[in-house]
Motif scaffolding. Sequence first.
Motif, short mmCIF file in Angstrom:
data_model
loop_
_atom_site.label_atom_id
_atom_site.label_comp_id
_atom_site.label_asym_id
_atom_site.label_seq_id
_atom_site.Cartn_x
_atom_site.Cartn_y
_atom_site.Cartn_z
N PHE A 30 0.84 -1.20 0.00
CA PHE A 30 0.00 0.00 0.00
C PHE A 30 0.87 1.25 0.00
O PHE A 30 0.57 2.24 -0.66
N PHE A 31 1.97 1.17 0.73
CA PHE A 31 2.91 2.30 0.79
C PHE A 31 3.39 2.66 -0.63
O PHE A 31 3.42 3.82 -1.02
N THR A 32 3.77 1.63 -1.38
CA THR A 32 4.26 1.88 -2.75
C THR A 32 3.15 2.50 -3.61
O THR A 32 3.38 3.47 -4.32
N ILE A 33 1.97 1.92 -3.52
CA ILE A 33 0.86 2.42 -4.34
C ILE A 33 0.54 3.86 -3.96
O ILE A 33 0.36 4.74 -4.80
N PHE A 34 0.50 4.09 -2.67
CA PHE A 34 0.20 5.41 -2.14
C PHE A 34 1.19 6.44 -2.70
O PHE A 34 0.81 7.49 -3.21
N ASN A 35 2.48 6.10 -2.66
CA ASN A 35 3.49 7.04 -3.15
C ASN A 35 3.35 7.30 -4.64
O ASN A 35 3.51 8.42 -5.09
N GLN A 36 3.02 6.22 -5.38
CA GLN A 36 2.81 6.40 -6.83
C GLN A 36 1.73 7.44 -7.08
O GLN A 36 1.86 8.30 -7.94
N PHE A 37 0.67 7.34 -6.30
CA PHE A 37 -0.44 8.28 -6.48
C PHE A 37 -0.02 9.70 -6.18
O PHE A 37 -0.17 10.60 -6.99
N VAL A 38 0.53 9.87 -5.00
CA VAL A 38 0.84 11.23 -4.57
C VAL A 38 1.92 11.85 -5.46
O VAL A 38 1.80 12.99 -5.90
N ASN A 39 2.95 11.04 -5.80
CA ASN A 39 4.04 11.58 -6.62
C ASN A 39 3.59 11.96 -8.02
O ASN A 39 4.16 12.84 -8.65
N SER A 40 2.56 11.27 -8.52
CA SER A 40 2.12 11.59 -9.88
C SER A 40 0.93 12.56 -9.86
O SER A 40 0.27 12.75 -10.87
N GLY A 41 0.66 13.13 -8.69
CA GLY A 41 -0.40 14.14 -8.62
C GLY A 41 -1.80 13.56 -8.74
O GLY A 41 -2.75 14.28 -9.03
N ARG A 42 -1.92 12.24 -8.55
CA ARG A 42 -3.27 11.67 -8.58
C ARG A 42 -3.81 11.64 -7.15
O ARG A 42 -3.08 11.35 -6.20
N GLN A 43 -5.09 11.90 -7.04
CA GLN A 43 -5.68 12.09 -5.70
C GLN A 43 -5.98 10.77 -5.00
O GLN A 43 -6.45 9.81 -5.63
N ILE A 44 -5.74 10.77 -3.73
CA ILE A 44 -6.11 9.62 -2.91
C ILE A 44 -6.87 10.14 -1.68
O ILE A 44 -6.51 11.16 -1.10
N VAL A 45 -7.95 9.48 -1.34
CA VAL A 45 -8.75 9.88 -0.19
C VAL A 45 -8.91 8.66 0.72
O VAL A 45 -9.23 7.56 0.24
N LEU A 46 -8.65 8.86 2.00
CA LEU A 46 -8.69 7.73 2.93
C LEU A 46 -9.69 8.01 4.04
O LEU A 46 -9.87 9.17 4.43
N THR A 47 -10.31 6.97 4.55
CA THR A 47 -11.09 7.15 5.77
C THR A 47 -10.59 6.18 6.83
O THR A 47 -9.98 5.15 6.50
N SER A 48 -10.90 6.52 8.07
CA SER A 48 -10.45 5.66 9.16
C SER A 48 -11.34 5.90 10.37
O SER A 48 -11.98 6.94 10.47
N ASP A 49 -11.37 4.92 11.27
CA ASP A 49 -12.19 5.13 12.47
C ASP A 49 -11.40 5.84 13.58
O ASP A 49 -11.86 5.97 14.69
N ARG A 50 -10.16 6.21 13.27
CA ARG A 50 -9.37 6.97 14.25
C ARG A 50 -8.38 7.90 13.53
O ARG A 50 -8.14 7.74 12.34
N ALA A 51 -7.83 8.84 14.30
CA ALA A 51 -6.89 9.81 13.73
C ALA A 51 -5.62 9.10 13.30
O ALA A 51 -5.28 8.04 13.85
N PRO A 52 -4.87 9.67 12.34
CA PRO A 52 -3.61 9.03 11.92
C PRO A 52 -2.73 8.71 13.12
O PRO A 52 -2.16 7.62 13.19
N SER A 53 -2.64 9.64 14.08
CA SER A 53 -1.72 9.41 15.20
C SER A 53 -2.19 8.27 16.10
O SER A 53 -1.41 7.75 16.90
N ASP A 54 -3.45 7.87 15.98
CA ASP A 54 -3.94 6.75 16.80
C ASP A 54 -3.89 5.41 16.07
O ASP A 54 -4.37 4.41 16.60
#
Length: 457
Positions: free
Chosen positions: A234-258
């Motif tokens: 997922f890390f690799t895919i995520f970076n591909q998206f962000v580096n190529s300016g393609r949008q990614i939206v995530l949801t979670s039941d807790r904050a990133p820090s949690d």
Amino acid sequence: MATSLVQQKQIWDHILEKVRNALANDIHLYQSFFEDTSLYNIENDLMTILVSSPVCKQFLQAEDQKGYKILSSVVKEVMESDYRLKFITKDEIYSDDTKEKKEPKKNVFFANSILNPKYTFDNFVSGECNKEAIQASLLIATNPGVSYNPLFIYSKPGLGKTHLLHALGNYYKEKYPNKKVQYISTDNFVNEFVNYLNGNQANENFKEFFETIDLLLVDDIQMLQNKKATCDLFFTIFNQFVNSGRQIVLTSDRAPSDLQGLEERLVSRFNMGLSLSMGVPSTETMMRILEKKIISNQLNIRNFDSEGLLYLAQNFSKNVRELEGALNRVIFYTINFKHMSRIDLETIKESVSPMLRQKGDSSLTEEDIIDEVAAYYNMTDSQITSKVRTSQIALARRIAMYLCRDLLSTPYLKIGKIFGGRDHSTVITAVLKVETELKTDSQMQAAISAIKKRLKK
Ligand code: ADP
Ligand code: MG
């Protein structure tokens, strides 16, 4: 002529309303076979209807049955022309030939992860609790990849994350019909990846599949916790998206820090964009949500006693999914047992009482206490359970520990573990300190009573 998503929805709502009226004496038939349908596509004289299951499909396409007869005559009346009706299930969508004409290569991965046309911005009620998340989602659907990447939305369950994610996807699809949007639940991502590793799609490349996507919507990312191999991918895919300016939206039941059990490098990437939380809707917002849901059930809001709706909003105040469940129960109960057109407070109380009893039985947990204390002091759960000693955090932590003892009789040892690995005697001292202060300190009394009141809801 191609119809837009919004037009399709309007047409279908209109058709369903007429079918519902035609089946007023046989409402079960309507509820079992029509209620969950949607219009997938209209092309030339072919109307393709998405149905919830193969059984539903089998029934609706039987031309000698009541369901088909009523539907085809309503379609003819509304569209003022004859249409051929075709019924497909979600599973069949990607093997459907009308679709194949537009997309010759069918999805090998995530064939069943499709956007639900029922979830739109139009039927998502905005309030203080979610207005920032809605604004950011709208901004991103209109202008993807340029402002906040990733957008990270988190909330407790049942507060609209999945709805908002689909709404964003549907809106984007309408604005950019030639772009490809993919919704996936993290659960599904993990399963498909495992399947892929097991060689079930040997000729396809999982990573390459993601290169074809313009907007990626990932629901419930907390499910990646403690899944090392999938996290790496997922890390690799995520970076591909962000580096190529393609949008990614995530949801979670807790904050990133949690997000524990997720690699630091991934969590820090989540923080690169924008994270927004959604809270519990106010009673007023809950009332507006009820109104929307009643209208979308093709019922008349005037038939519902407003005191009764207020009763629902106040008693199912923490989770919109539960509120919706309560409303569905009221509708079911009044239609099936009461045959009444006006739904009063007494009927509403009577119909949801088993649900409230069940809610009352479902016991309070230490996590609920931490949540409420954190909300009261405007902190995160992890601050309360951390080792940080600043006075305000230490106070909130003491109160949470005291409440665990007072309301749940949690053993001191267990409290120590929950609250950042503190020893038994530290916990006893903290609890005693609160008990002493409670006798004289009016601020402490007010805090404890406000938090207890919230916990009882
Ligand atoms: P989550 O993903 O946060 O657990 P969901 O998106 O599945 O929550 O929402 C649960 C139900 O509540 C859905 O049926 C959704 O339509 C409804 N819902 C939640 N928030 C709202 C809102 N603000 N307006 C309308 N419906 C809502
Ligand atoms: Mg969800």
